[in-house]
Design an enzyme around this catalytic site. Structure first.
Site, PDB file in Angstrom:
ATOM      1  N   ALA A  59     -22.383 -48.411 -58.960  1.00 35.32           N
ATOM      2  CA  ALA A  59     -22.510 -49.823 -58.401  1.00 35.32           C
ATOM      3  C   ALA A  59     -22.469 -51.101 -59.325  1.00 35.32           C
ATOM      4  O   ALA A  59     -22.142 -52.119 -59.336  1.00 35.32           O
ATOM      5  CB  ALA A  59     -23.724 -49.706 -57.709  1.00 35.32           C
ATOM      6  N   GLU A  61     -20.790 -51.240 -61.846  1.00 38.66           N
ATOM      7  CA  GLU A  61     -19.534 -51.948 -62.398  1.00 38.66           C
ATOM      8  C   GLU A  61     -19.024 -52.945 -61.428  1.00 38.66           C
ATOM      9  O   GLU A  61     -17.952 -53.482 -61.559  1.00 38.66           O
ATOM     10  CB  GLU A  61     -18.608 -50.836 -62.754  1.00 38.66           C
ATOM     11  CG  GLU A  61     -19.012 -50.271 -63.974  1.00 38.66           C
ATOM     12  CD  GLU A  61     -20.217 -49.371 -64.251  1.00 38.66           C
ATOM     13  OE1 GLU A  61     -20.529 -48.543 -63.071  1.00 38.66           O
ATOM     14  OE2 GLU A  61     -20.826 -49.522 -65.153  1.00 38.66           O
ATOM     15  N   ALA A  83     -23.503 -46.652 -52.895  1.00 42.37           N
ATOM     16  CA  ALA A  83     -24.525 -46.020 -52.578  1.00 42.37           C
ATOM     17  C   ALA A  83     -25.697 -46.073 -53.552  1.00 42.37           C
ATOM     18  O   ALA A  83     -25.519 -45.158 -54.674  1.00 42.37           O
ATOM     19  CB  ALA A  83     -24.510 -44.593 -51.793  1.00 42.37           C
ATOM     20  N   ILE A  85     -29.463 -45.007 -54.781  1.00 38.01           N
ATOM     21  CA  ILE A  85     -30.437 -44.300 -54.039  1.00 38.01           C
ATOM     22  C   ILE A  85     -31.930 -44.192 -54.969  1.00 38.01           C
ATOM     23  O   ILE A  85     -31.640 -43.526 -56.141  1.00 38.01           O
ATOM     24  CB  ILE A  85     -30.030 -42.884 -53.613  1.00 38.01           C
ATOM     25  CG1 ILE A  85     -28.903 -42.877 -52.718  1.00 38.01           C
ATOM     26  CG2 ILE A  85     -31.122 -41.936 -53.102  1.00 38.01           C
ATOM     27  CD1 ILE A  85     -28.200 -41.697 -52.378  1.00 38.01           C
ATOM     28  N   ALA A  88     -32.877 -41.079 -56.738  1.00 37.55           N
ATOM     29  CA  ALA A  88     -31.964 -40.409 -57.602  1.00 37.55           C
ATOM     30  C   ALA A  88     -32.003 -40.979 -58.960  1.00 37.55           C
ATOM     31  O   ALA A  88     -31.371 -40.581 -59.958  1.00 37.55           O
ATOM     32  CB  ALA A  88     -30.651 -40.384 -57.253  1.00 37.55           C
ATOM     33  N   HIS A  91     -33.641 -46.510 -62.626  1.00 36.33           N
ATOM     34  CA  HIS A  91     -33.151 -48.012 -62.838  1.00 36.33           C
ATOM     35  C   HIS A  91     -32.754 -48.216 -61.405  1.00 36.33           C
ATOM     36  O   HIS A  91     -31.641 -49.271 -61.457  1.00 36.33           O
ATOM     37  CB  HIS A  91     -32.404 -47.919 -64.185  1.00 36.33           C
ATOM     38  CG  HIS A  91     -31.292 -47.119 -64.165  1.00 36.33           C
ATOM     39  ND1 HIS A  91     -30.892 -45.966 -64.514  1.00 36.33           N
ATOM     40  CD2 HIS A  91     -29.952 -47.482 -63.901  1.00 36.33           C
ATOM     41  CE1 HIS A  91     -29.860 -45.582 -64.603  1.00 36.33           C
ATOM     42  NE2 HIS A  91     -29.087 -46.407 -64.066  1.00 36.33           N
TER      43      HIS A  91
END
Ligand code: INI
Length: 157
Positions: A59, A61, A83, A85, A88, A91
């Site tokens: 994400a 990028e 996504a 999450i 996970a 950061h």
């Protein structure tokens, strides 16, 4: 309600060229979002050859890719599908906020509308719910919002 002049989008995607940008991170979720977005646009009349899918790492990028695509002025709009999450990643907040800010800024600067199909959830389960199960499919929503926005923008003069 008084009768007032109303401008609204006709949900016909025929003749549009749209870029889909999808992140590989959490791809088993993102693939569902891509499927939903493509299915929506095809069912609303877009030709498959007018859809191009760009795959990116994560994400974070989105902004740089979306900016270059928007500046080409070859696409009527762009759909971002990804996504982030929280469970996970430590950061999460940086990735999610940089992606969101960059996408929004690019859309404003270039005038190219972007469908925002980036899930930001606390858990994997919440992401699954939004990728074609209990809570719908955010990819479909993003494609639908983009189509409507393109058709409204055309009428703003
Ligand atoms: N990218 C995502 O799209 N989703 C995530 O949940 C995520 N996590 O968990 O870190 C993620 N990280 C990768 C990031 O977007 C960049 O690709 C990476 O930092 C390299 O620049």
């Amino acid at each position: 309600m008084p009768h007032i002049k109303t401008i609204e989008g006709i949900l016909d995607a025929k003749g549009l060229k749209i870029a889909l940008v999808a992140s590989r991170f959490n791809d088993f979720i993102v693939d569902k979002l891509v499927g939903g977005a493509v299915d929506y646009l095809v069912r609303h009349g877009i030709s498959q050859e007018d859809l191009t899918l760009y795959k990116i790492p994560g994400a974070f990028e989105f902004p740089v890719i979306v900016k270059k695509l928007a500046m080409k002025k070859q696409y009527h709009g762009i759909v971002c599908l990804g996504a982030v999450i929280r469970g996970a990643t430590p950061h999460f907040d940086f990735v999610a906020s940089e992606a969101t800010k960059g996408i929004a800024q690019t859309s404003l600067e270039t005038g190219i509308p972007v469908g925002f199909g980036l899930l930001t959830t606390d858990t994997l389960e919440q992401a699954i719910e939004r990728a074609g199960s209990k809570a719908g499919n955010k990819g479909v929503e993003a494609a639908a919002a983009l189509l409507e926005t393109i058709r409204v923008l055309e009428q703003v003069d």
